[in-house]
Design a protein around this motif. Structure first.
Motif, mmCIF file in Angstrom:
data_model
loop_
_atom_site.group_PDB
_atom_site.id
_atom_site.type_symbol
_atom_site.label_atom_id
_atom_site.label_comp_id
_atom_site.label_asym_id
_atom_site.label_seq_id
_atom_site.Cartn_x
_atom_site.Cartn_y
_atom_site.Cartn_z
ATOM 1 N N THR A 172 0.815 -1.216 0.000
ATOM 2 C CA THR A 172 0.000 0.000 0.000
ATOM 3 C C THR A 172 0.853 1.273 0.000
ATOM 4 O OG1 THR A 172 -0.144 -0.039 2.427
ATOM 5 C CG2 THR A 172 -1.905 -1.137 1.185
ATOM 6 N N GLY A 173 2.169 1.106 -0.057
ATOM 7 C CA GLY A 173 3.062 2.252 -0.060
ATOM 8 C C GLY A 173 3.316 2.784 -1.461
ATOM 9 N N PRO A 174 4.230 3.744 -1.588
ATOM 10 C CA PRO A 174 4.490 4.390 -2.875
ATOM 11 C C PRO A 174 5.054 3.438 -3.932
ATOM 12 C CG PRO A 174 6.098 5.086 -1.219
ATOM 13 C CD PRO A 174 5.015 4.355 -0.502
ATOM 14 N N ASP A 175 5.648 2.326 -3.501
ATOM 15 C CA ASP A 175 6.192 1.351 -4.452
ATOM 16 C C ASP A 175 5.310 0.108 -4.547
ATOM 17 O OD1 ASP A 175 8.717 2.687 -5.227
ATOM 18 O OD2 ASP A 175 9.174 2.482 -3.088
ATOM 19 N N GLY A 176 4.030 0.269 -4.201
ATOM 20 C CA GLY A 176 3.117 -0.877 -4.213
ATOM 21 C C GLY A 176 3.028 -1.570 -5.552
ATOM 22 N N ASN A 177 3.074 -0.808 -6.657
ATOM 23 C CA ASN A 177 3.001 -1.429 -7.979
ATOM 24 C C ASN A 177 4.195 -2.343 -8.235
ATOM 25 O OD1 ASN A 177 0.618 -0.118 -8.491
ATOM 26 N ND2 ASN A 177 1.541 1.546 -9.669
ATOM 27 N N GLU A 178 5.375 -1.893 -7.765
ATOM 28 C CA GLU A 178 6.568 -2.725 -7.930
ATOM 29 C C GLU A 178 6.446 -4.007 -7.115
ATOM 30 O OE1 GLU A 178 9.188 -2.337 -9.787
ATOM 31 O OE2 GLU A 178 8.956 -0.301 -10.529
ATOM 32 N N VAL A 179 5.950 -3.879 -5.884
ATOM 33 C CA VAL A 179 5.794 -5.062 -5.026
ATOM 34 C C VAL A 179 4.742 -5.995 -5.616
ATOM 35 C CG1 VAL A 179 5.236 -5.867 -2.706
ATOM 36 C CG2 VAL A 179 6.444 -3.702 -3.013
ATOM 37 N N ALA A 180 3.646 -5.438 -6.143
ATOM 38 C CA ALA A 180 2.581 -6.253 -6.713
ATOM 39 C C ALA A 180 3.102 -7.109 -7.856
ATOM 40 C CB ALA A 180 1.444 -5.354 -7.203
ATOM 41 N N ARG A 181 3.990 -6.547 -8.656
ATOM 42 C CA ARG A 181 4.514 -7.299 -9.787
ATOM 43 C C ARG A 181 5.275 -8.542 -9.327
ATOM 44 N NH1 ARG A 181 7.102 -3.474 -13.389
ATOM 45 N NH2 ARG A 181 8.657 -3.276 -11.748
ATOM 46 N N MET A 182 5.970 -8.417 -8.183
ATOM 47 C CA MET A 182 6.777 -9.546 -7.735
ATOM 48 C C MET A 182 5.958 -10.623 -7.033
ATOM 49 S SD MET A 182 8.861 -7.958 -4.504
ATOM 50 C CE MET A 182 8.879 -9.100 -3.149
ATOM 51 N N VAL A 183 4.743 -10.310 -6.597
ATOM 52 C CA VAL A 183 3.956 -11.314 -5.877
ATOM 53 C C VAL A 183 2.814 -11.887 -6.703
ATOM 54 C CG1 VAL A 183 4.500 -10.243 -3.671
ATOM 55 C CG2 VAL A 183 2.363 -9.668 -4.799
ATOM 56 N N LEU A 184 2.612 -11.370 -7.920
ATOM 57 C CA LEU A 184 1.523 -11.888 -8.732
ATOM 58 C C LEU A 184 1.689 -13.385 -8.975
ATOM 59 C CD1 LEU A 184 0.953 -9.061 -11.360
ATOM 60 C CD2 LEU A 184 -0.605 -9.817 -9.568
ATOM 61 N N ALA A 185 0.620 -14.102 -8.834
ATOM 62 C CA ALA A 185 0.675 -15.563 -8.921
ATOM 63 C C ALA A 185 0.484 -16.078 -10.338
ATOM 64 C CB ALA A 185 -0.398 -16.176 -8.012
ATOM 65 N N ASN A 186 0.200 -15.189 -11.284
ATOM 66 C CA ASN A 186 -0.031 -15.675 -12.635
ATOM 67 C C ASN A 186 0.492 -14.648 -13.628
ATOM 68 O OD1 ASN A 186 -2.003 -13.608 -12.553
ATOM 69 N ND2 ASN A 186 -3.532 -15.066 -11.816
#
Length: 298
Positions: A172-186
């Motif tokens: 939920t922080g300013p780099d959330g998009n970067e973190v989301a990319r690394m945890v996407l399951a598909n």
């Protein structure tokens, strides 16, 4: 970076002076680092982790890309890969202090799925590493983890909750998009990660780009391009570094001499192994291992 976190980490390292560095803690996946002097670069394999600098400065290189980070910042690594890292600022008066907190990507994925408005990466393919500012709620979480080391009986219950909270603040922080990319399951990015895991698990075998591309369900050219975008190195460079690091570990542990280590990690030619080893570590195998053992005994 809060003074409370700095004091807590320094106190912990003072209490454990003389232990091997990094100091492995009672919290699974969390290690604390201290260096009273700047150090020469060291080769290592980094796993998905949050690498926090509490005091001092450090840089880490993956392939052809270098990341500098200092007190109040953290390096976020999303996939296991070889790296070259160096403590760049440290002194006895102000030692380098840092923490490595490994990610459980399954936990991060679960946290992300529970968000009302989860971040969405604009580009599914980006670098597998980035530097983020480390302050506010994130700093508070790490402080509570360090303080938790004083009450080991609470660690099994409380530490997993704090780890989930760290994932929340990252997402939920300013780099959330970067973190989301690394945890996407598909998606495409995850298929490239699957191929990286296949290469990591079979690094002693002959690698065929076509086979890895098939795991990622991509054309060889697209796979090669996306692999380098994520790791900053080609599949062959990744494999070579994994082989040489493993060979070095075998020799340091006294489990093999240079020739035996070369064959164990997949080389067919000891002379080629020696050339590539010297190019990566700056000295031939025998001299490099002798230097490492002398440093450990000093």
């Amino acid at each position: 970076m809060s003074n409370a976190l700095l004091e807590a980490v320094k106190r912990y390292t003072d209490q454990h002076a003389g232990q091997s560095n990094p100091i492995l803690t009672a919290i699974d996946g969390m290690a604390i680092l201290r260096a009273d002097h700047e150090r020469p670069p060291s080769h290592l394999i980094m796993r998905p982790a949050l690498c926090v600098v509490v005091q001092g400065a450090k840089w880490t290189t993956f392939g052809d890309r270098r990341y500098d980070y200092r007190a109040g910042q953290a390096l976020v690594v999303s996939v296991e890969m070889p790296a070259l890292s160096r403590v760049a600022h440290a002194s006895p008066a102000e030692p380098f202090l840092g923490l490595v907190i490994e990610f459980d990507l399954a936990v991060a994925r679960d946290v992300m799925e529970r968000l009302d408005s989860p971040p969405t990466p604009e580009d599914p393919f980006g670098h597998g590493v980035f530097v983020t500012d480390f302050e506010g709620p994130l700093s508070d979480c790490v402080l509570r983890l360090v303080r938790l080391l004083d009450t080991p009986q609470a660690i099994p219950i409380v530490a997993p909750l704090i780890m989930r909270e760290i994932c929340y603040w990252l997402l939920t922080g300013p780099d959330g998009n970067e973190v989301a990319r690394m945890v996407l399951a598909n998606g495409h990015a995850q298929r490239v990660v699957n191929a990286i895991h296949a290469l990591r698990d079979q690094f002693t075998e002959t690698v065929r780009i076509e086979d890895l591309a098939a795991v990622a369900q991509m054309s060889p050219s697209a796979f090669h391009r996306q692999f380098k975008a994520l790791t900053s190195m080609t599949p062959l460079q990744y494999q070579k570094q994994m082989r040489l690091l493993q060979a070095r570990n075998l020799m340091v542990a006294g489990q093999a001499n240079a020739e035996a280590a070369a064959y164990q990690v997949g080389y067919e030619s000891p002379s080629q192994f020696s050339r590539e080893y010297t190019r990566m570590f700056g000295a031939p195998p025998r001299r490099d291992i002798a230097t490492l053992k002398t440093a450990v005994m000093a």
